[in-house]
Design an enzyme around this catalytic site. Structure first.
Site: not given
Ligand code: 5GP
Length: 176
Positions: A154, A167, A102-103, A106
């Protein structure tokens, strides 16, 4: 909307990310050393693409690549909360050792969804690595091979987007 380049700060440089990918690659190699079966490395598109390619070069184990696309953000900087599968592998995952790459974690909703989808196919194991983990939420996700813990910025770059842009920045940045 555009991001003002003058307000963009570097959070993590390419060198720091490459060093971390190498370190995690070694940990993963060590973890799987007594498992003879191949690893199925699942790249969560699109944000993980650069981290994935940096990481897998440092994993010394038989491996196959799968690419899946699950998205929770539909533009802007706030999550819609709705998770959709945009593309999925049709290879059977039953009995396989899955490594999800995963990247960013959050709220944890996306990865929880992804893990549940994979679990439906009865894999032998599921392990998770994430380049970034935001410490703002009590997401309860156990990242087996964590990258960097970051504050509630963010972030963009190194695969992460803002409205599908940025990206390709060769670092992870944030706007103050
Ligand atoms: P979660 O479901 O854990 O809240 O968020 C995961 C997904 O939301 C990540 O795979 C990513 O695509 C997006 N995301 C969450 N935080 C960020 C952020 O700070 N920047 C960006 N560009 N995408 C985010």
């Amino acid at each position: 909307m555009e991001i003002d380049p003058k307000k963009l700060k570097v959070l993590l440089t390419e060198e720091e990310i490459l060093e971390k990918a190498k370190e995690i690659g070694k940990q993963i190699t060590e973890y799987y050393k007594n498992i003879d079966d191949e690893i199925i490395a699942v790249c969560a598109l699109k944000g993980s693409v650069h981290f994935f390619s940096d990481l897998v070069k440092h994993i010394d184990h038989d491996m196959k690549y799968y690419f899946v696309r699950v998205s929770s953000y539909h533009g802007g900087t706030s999550s819609t909360g709705k998770i959709t599968v945009n593309s999925w592998t049709n290879e059977p995952l039953e009995g396989k050792h899955i490594l999800i790459v995963e990247d960013i974690v959050d709220t944890g909703n996306t990865i929880r969804f992804l893990i549940n989808e994979i679990k439906k196919q009865n894999p032998a194991s599921i392990k998770l690595t994430s380049l970034l983990i935001k410490n703002a939420h009590d997401h309860g996700i156990d990242v087996d091979f964590p990258g960097f813990e970051i504050d509630n910025y963010f972030v963009i770059g190194y695969g992460l987007d803002y409205d599908e842009k940025y990206r390709n920045l060769p670092f992870i940045g944030y706007v103050e």
